[in-house]
Scaffold this motif. Structure first.
Motif, PDB file in Angstrom:
ATOM      1  N   MET A  28      50.250 -13.415  -4.166  1.00 24.17           N
ATOM      2  CA  MET A  28      51.144 -13.260  -3.015  1.00 24.17           C
ATOM      3  C   MET A  28      50.462 -13.621  -1.691  1.00 24.17           C
ATOM      4  O   MET A  28      50.129 -12.755  -0.870  1.00 24.17           O
ATOM      5  CB  MET A  28      51.724 -11.851  -2.990  1.00 24.17           C
ATOM      6  CG  MET A  28      52.596 -11.612  -4.212  1.00 24.17           C
ATOM      7  SD  MET A  28      53.424 -10.040  -4.212  1.00 24.17           S
ATOM      8  CE  MET A  28      54.655 -10.272  -2.953  1.00 24.17           C
ATOM      9  N   THR A  79      55.078  -5.657  -4.005  1.00 22.95           N
ATOM     10  CA  THR A  79      56.028  -6.662  -4.474  1.00 22.95           C
ATOM     11  C   THR A  79      57.427  -6.357  -3.941  1.00 22.95           C
ATOM     12  O   THR A  79      57.774  -5.208  -3.691  1.00 22.95           O
ATOM     13  CB  THR A  79      56.045  -6.724  -6.012  1.00 22.95           C
ATOM     14  OG1 THR A  79      56.010  -5.406  -6.507  1.00 22.95           O
ATOM     15  CG2 THR A  79      54.870  -7.486  -6.545  1.00 22.95           C
ATOM     16  N   GLU A  82      63.894  -7.477  -4.436  1.00 21.83           N
ATOM     17  CA  GLU A  82      65.297  -7.762  -4.099  1.00 21.83           C
ATOM     18  C   GLU A  82      65.954  -8.578  -5.218  1.00 21.83           C
ATOM     19  O   GLU A  82      65.494  -9.670  -5.559  1.00 21.83           O
ATOM     20  CB  GLU A  82      65.296  -8.546  -2.772  1.00 21.83           C
ATOM     21  CG  GLU A  82      66.568  -9.254  -2.421  1.00 21.83           C
ATOM     22  CD  GLU A  82      67.681  -8.310  -1.959  1.00 21.83           C
ATOM     23  OE1 GLU A  82      67.459  -7.088  -1.991  1.00 21.83           O
ATOM     24  OE2 GLU A  82      68.763  -8.803  -1.611  1.00 21.83           O
ATOM     25  N   THR A  83      67.014  -8.054  -5.793  1.00 18.46           N
ATOM     26  CA  THR A  83      67.690  -8.757  -6.880  1.00 18.46           C
ATOM     27  C   THR A  83      69.058  -8.131  -7.111  1.00 18.46           C
ATOM     28  O   THR A  83      69.283  -6.986  -6.707  1.00 18.46           O
ATOM     29  CB  THR A  83      66.855  -8.699  -8.184  1.00 18.46           C
ATOM     30  OG1 THR A  83      67.482  -9.511  -9.178  1.00 18.46           O
ATOM     31  CG2 THR A  83      66.691  -7.293  -8.727  1.00 18.46           C
ATOM     32  N   TYR A  84      69.964  -8.852  -7.694  1.00 19.59           N
ATOM     33  CA  TYR A  84      71.272  -8.298  -8.068  1.00 19.59           C
ATOM     34  C   TYR A  84      71.908  -9.192  -9.115  1.00 19.59           C
ATOM     35  O   TYR A  84      71.461 -10.321  -9.352  1.00 19.59           O
ATOM     36  CB  TYR A  84      72.184  -8.099  -6.851  1.00 19.59           C
ATOM     37  CG  TYR A  84      72.272  -9.264  -5.893  1.00 19.59           C
ATOM     38  CD1 TYR A  84      71.372  -9.392  -4.842  1.00 19.59           C
ATOM     39  CD2 TYR A  84      73.265 -10.236  -6.034  1.00 19.59           C
ATOM     40  CE1 TYR A  84      71.451 -10.462  -3.952  1.00 19.59           C
ATOM     41  CE2 TYR A  84      73.349 -11.300  -5.144  1.00 19.59           C
ATOM     42  CZ  TYR A  84      72.445 -11.406  -4.107  1.00 19.59           C
ATOM     43  OH  TYR A  84      72.512 -12.461  -3.250  1.00 19.59           O
ATOM     44  N   ALA A 121      61.990  -8.748 -11.777  1.00 18.81           N
ATOM     45  CA  ALA A 121      62.174  -7.497 -11.020  1.00 18.81           C
ATOM     46  C   ALA A 121      62.796  -6.419 -11.927  1.00 18.81           C
ATOM     47  O   ALA A 121      62.338  -6.225 -13.053  1.00 18.81           O
ATOM     48  CB  ALA A 121      62.971  -7.750  -9.751  1.00 18.81           C
ATOM     49  N   ASN A 154      55.260  -6.022 -11.800  1.00 20.36           N
ATOM     50  CA  ASN A 154      55.466  -4.670 -11.300  1.00 20.36           C
ATOM     51  C   ASN A 154      55.968  -3.762 -12.437  1.00 20.36           C
ATOM     52  O   ASN A 154      57.095  -3.891 -12.906  1.00 20.36           O
ATOM     53  CB  ASN A 154      56.487  -4.730 -10.152  1.00 20.36           C
ATOM     54  CG  ASN A 154      56.707  -3.378  -9.492  1.00 20.36           C
ATOM     55  OD1 ASN A 154      56.717  -2.338 -10.162  1.00 20.36           O
ATOM     56  ND2 ASN A 154      56.890  -3.378  -8.195  1.00 20.36           N
ATOM     57  N   LEU A 207      52.090 -14.064 -13.393  1.00 17.48           N
ATOM     58  CA  LEU A 207      52.188 -15.524 -13.410  1.00 17.48           C
ATOM     59  C   LEU A 207      50.908 -16.208 -12.955  1.00 17.48           C
ATOM     60  O   LEU A 207      50.591 -17.307 -13.407  1.00 17.48           O
ATOM     61  CB  LEU A 207      53.332 -15.977 -12.488  1.00 17.48           C
ATOM     62  CG  LEU A 207      54.736 -15.796 -13.047  1.00 17.48           C
ATOM     63  CD1 LEU A 207      55.768 -15.871 -11.927  1.00 17.48           C
ATOM     64  CD2 LEU A 207      55.032 -16.861 -14.106  1.00 17.48           C
ATOM     65  N   THR A 208      50.194 -15.567 -12.052  1.00 16.89           N
ATOM     66  CA  THR A 208      49.015 -16.238 -11.526  1.00 16.89           C
ATOM     67  C   THR A 208      47.740 -15.890 -12.297  1.00 16.89           C
ATOM     68  O   THR A 208      46.708 -16.502 -12.085  1.00 16.89           O
ATOM     69  CB  THR A 208      48.802 -15.901 -10.030  1.00 16.89           C
ATOM     70  OG1 THR A 208      48.768 -14.488  -9.897  1.00 16.89           O
ATOM     71  CG2 THR A 208      49.928 -16.463  -9.202  1.00 16.89           C
ATOM     72  N   TYR A 233      56.624 -16.476  -2.438  1.00 15.21           N
ATOM     73  CA  TYR A 233      55.564 -15.640  -1.875  1.00 15.21           C
ATOM     74  C   TYR A 233      54.178 -16.216  -2.144  1.00 15.21           C
ATOM     75  O   TYR A 233      53.178 -15.664  -1.719  1.00 15.21           O
ATOM     76  CB  TYR A 233      55.643 -14.219  -2.467  1.00 15.21           C
ATOM     77  CG  TYR A 233      56.976 -13.563  -2.212  1.00 15.21           C
ATOM     78  CD1 TYR A 233      57.310 -13.129  -0.932  1.00 15.21           C
ATOM     79  CD2 TYR A 233      57.906 -13.403  -3.235  1.00 15.21           C
ATOM     80  CE1 TYR A 233      58.542 -12.537  -0.683  1.00 15.21           C
ATOM     81  CE2 TYR A 233      59.136 -12.814  -3.002  1.00 15.21           C
ATOM     82  CZ  TYR A 233      59.445 -12.389  -1.717  1.00 15.21           C
ATOM     83  OH  TYR A 233      60.663 -11.817  -1.474  1.00 15.21           O
TER      84      TYR A 233
HETATM   85  C1  LIG Z   1      62.462 -11.098  -5.141  1.00 13.39           C
HETATM   86  S1  LIG Z   1      62.147 -10.686  -6.791  1.00 13.39           S
HETATM   87  C2  LIG Z   1      63.098 -11.853  -7.670  1.00 13.39           C
HETATM   88  C3  LIG Z   1      63.911 -11.255  -8.763  1.00 13.39           C
HETATM   89  C4  LIG Z   1      64.828 -12.227  -9.494  1.00 13.39           C
HETATM   90  N1  LIG Z   1      64.087 -13.341 -10.014  1.00 13.39           N
HETATM   91  C5  LIG Z   1      65.927 -12.695  -8.598  1.00 13.39           C
HETATM   92  O1  LIG Z   1      65.851 -13.803  -8.075  1.00 13.39           O
HETATM   93  O2  LIG Z   1      66.890 -11.955  -8.385  1.00 13.39           O
HETATM   94  C6  LIG Z   1      60.467 -11.271  -6.986  1.00 13.39           C
HETATM   95  C7  LIG Z   1      59.772 -10.675  -8.208  1.00 13.39           C
HETATM   96  O3  LIG Z   1      58.584 -11.414  -8.468  1.00 13.39           O
HETATM   97  C8  LIG Z   1      57.611 -10.507  -8.942  1.00 13.39           C
HETATM   98  N2  LIG Z   1      56.264 -11.086  -8.806  1.00 13.39           N
HETATM   99  C9  LIG Z   1      55.532 -11.247  -7.680  1.00 13.39           C
HETATM  100  N3  LIG Z   1      54.330 -11.758  -7.975  1.00 13.39           N
HETATM  101  C10 LIG Z   1      54.313 -11.953  -9.312  1.00 13.39           C
HETATM  102  C11 LIG Z   1      53.348 -12.458 -10.217  1.00 13.39           C
HETATM  103  N4  LIG Z   1      52.141 -12.879  -9.805  1.00 13.39           N
HETATM  104  N5  LIG Z   1      53.663 -12.518 -11.540  1.00 13.39           N
HETATM  105  C12 LIG Z   1      54.872 -12.090 -11.982  1.00 13.39           C
HETATM  106  N6  LIG Z   1      55.820 -11.594 -11.162  1.00 13.39           N
HETATM  107  C13 LIG Z   1      55.548 -11.526  -9.849  1.00 13.39           C
HETATM  108  C14 LIG Z   1      57.821  -9.272  -8.093  1.00 13.39           C
HETATM  109  O4  LIG Z   1      57.273  -8.112  -8.661  1.00 13.39           O
HETATM  110  C15 LIG Z   1      59.346  -9.245  -7.996  1.00 13.39           C
HETATM  111  O5  LIG Z   1      59.882  -8.427  -8.981  1.00 13.39           O
END
Ligand SMILES: C[S@@+](CC[C@H](N)C(=O)[O-])C[C@H]1O[C@@H](n2cnc3c(N)ncnc32)[C@H](O)[C@@H]1O
Length: 465
Positions: A28, A79, A82-84, A121, A154, A207-208, A233
């Motif tokens: 991030m 983290t 935000e999602t729906y 999320a 998370n 992911l990273t 991010y």
């Molecule tokens: C804004 S939400 C997006 C949720 C869903 N994809 C959507 O668009 O509604 C971003 C998500 O990415 C996850 N995230 C952030 N960094 C991450 C990483 N390195 N590996 C996996 N997930 C990650 C966060 O924990 C969070 O739940």
């Protein structure tokens, strides 16, 4: 109260190291220029842990034993979840009108479908896909093995996703009809019905940090990957490194859906790009020549030209790949295993299974071959065969750690929690005397310490640590 304030923390000499560690761990980069926000979150965590010195807090999160829990707690605050349901309708329209019809036609003979929601999320994204699939394509996929995997960094979000219970606000883009049909009211919340929940599984994945494709992580040979509002991010370099991994994790013809306004489409030049109203879709096409099965696109959809660059070579190409076609040497077991993994990464499951069977025909006592056979069978939807092969691998070599781990995951998914925790404990017992940074055999460069940490996390979730 420890007295540490965000403003004193932000100027602490150790804060920069802490920030670098957070960005390195989560990807991030968003926090690179947000010291105030980061300091506020860290100060709150320091308050919880009773630490007032940034250096001591840094020691805590870097501690190989105690650090995991605190890093999880910190990540949970950092983290943004935000999602729906049915967020960004145009992308679900594209899934319904373009992607799913293409994938279902492609997979008709194998009757399997594998979808990954990366950065899911609290779960509305993978559940929305499950709902869309059943409502729109229910008849066509009756009897198919459908697997939707939601992953996130998370742990708190993942626990809520597994619960599948949501407040009103999560339905702000969902019709009342869908909500009534697919959810049951529970107090002021709504619980997703089992028929939409059953094919969705959630697992931790960073992911990273966690390599993919990875047969071991159940993330290989996917038909569709959805990764929306996650990489916004991350730094450009991080995204640049991730895009080829997504490409490799898809089957030939598989689709990638990113958020509607991210990132620069130039990064996706190895994909075929399809522009639809409100969504850009990326398709992996390996074969030269026109894209397979050209289909009528809905009004407004603009196919962009084919990718210009050839796809990068697969990371794990076996050494004999460039040998002349005549009388290829019989692969040694290690090469044969690499070949199985390569086939699996490409979703060529039948060939991967045949390669396992070939190895077993030469030596029926080969525990590794049984192990890989189990992983392949699981992807093919043969759960009974998967369990039998895992147990055989363990029977043949009870010191082989990964089959115990995968048996634990398998039993956990089947809700056999005491048996799952026994398997996870076997893993911990086998790892006990090994050095933290030793790479595990067959473990995709995962180290003893990382597996210990992951297993500890699973035991926590089962409530058995
Ligand atoms: C804004 S939400 C997006 C949720 C869903 N994809 C959507 O668009 O509604 C971003 C998500 O990415 C996850 N995230 C952030 N960094 C991450 C990483 N390195 N590996 C996996 N997930 C990650 C966060 O924990 C969070 O739940």
């Amino acid at each position: 109260m420890t007295g540490v304030t965000p403003s004193t923390l932000a100027v602490d000499p150790f804060f920069a190291r802490l920030k670098a560690l957070v960005i390195e761990t989560t990807g991030m980069a968003f926090y690179a220029d947000k010291d105030e926000d980061l300091a506020r979150i860290v100060a709150a965590r320091m308050g919880e842990t009773g630490l007032s010195s940034c250096a001591r807090y840094l020691d805590l999160i870097m501690d190989s034993v105690r650090g995991r829990e605190e890093m999880d707690a910190l990540v949970a605050e950092l983290t943004i979840g935000e999602t729906y349901f049915f967020r960004h309708k145009e992308q679900f329209d594209a899934l319904r009108d373009i992607i799913l019809p293409d994938v279902l036609a492609r997979n008709e003979s194998v009757r399997r479908l594998r979808i990954w929601s990366a950065g899911c999320a609290t779960g509305p994204e993978p559940y929305s896909v499950s709902i869309l699939l059943r409502r729109e394509f229910g008849h066509r996929i009756a009897g198919w093995h459908v697997s939707i995997i939601g992953t996130d960094i998370n742990q708190k979000f993942l626990a809520r996703a597994r619960d599948g219970r949501y407040d009103e606000w999560a339905f702000r883009a969902t019709s009342d009809e869908i909500r009534r049909e697919c959810f049951e009211p529970v107090g002021k919340q709504w619980q997703i019905r089992p028929e939409y929940k059953n094919c969705v599984n959630f697992q931790y994945h960073n992911l990273t940090r966690n390599r993919f494709p990875s047969l071991l992580d159940n993330l290989a040979g996917l038909d569709i990957i959805i990764c929306r509002n996650v990489v916004i991010y991350f730094s450009r370099e991080t995204v640049e490194a991730l895009v080829p991994c997504f490409h490799e994790t898809l089957v030939d013809g598989g689709w990638l859906v990113m958020g509607h306004a991210e990132p620069n489409i130039e990064l996706f030049r190895n994909f075929r790009t399809v522009n639809t109203p409100g969504a850009v879709l990326y398709q992996r096409i390996d074969r030269a020549g026109p894209a397979p099965r050209p289909k009528p696109l809905p009004a407004g959809a603009l196919p962009l030209p084919e990718p210009r660059r050839p796809r990068p070579p697969l990371r794990r190409r076996p050494a004999e790949a460039s040998a002349p076609a005549t009388e290829a040497p019989k692969p040694a077991p290690h090469e044969a295993v690499l070949r199985i993994r390569e086939l699996a990464d490409q979703g060529r499951w039948t060939e991967a299974l045949a390669a396992c069977d070939g190895l077993l025909a030469a030596n029926a006592l080969n525990a590794r071959a049984h192990f890989y056979r189990a992983l392949v069978l699981e992807q093919m939807g043969d759960l009974e065969g998967c369990e039998t092969s895992l147990r055989r691998a363990i029977y043949l070599d009870r010191h082989f750690v990964l089959p115990h781990y995968h048996l634990g995951l398998f039993l956990w998914r089947r809700d056999e929690l005491p048996a799952a925790s026994r398997s996870f404990r076997n893993v911990l017992a086998l790892l006990e005397r090994l050095p933290e940074d030793q790479a595990l055999d067959d473990g995709d460069s995962i180290t003893v310490g990382q597996l210990r940490e992951t297993v500890g996390m699973h035991l926590d979730l089962i409530g058995a640590s």
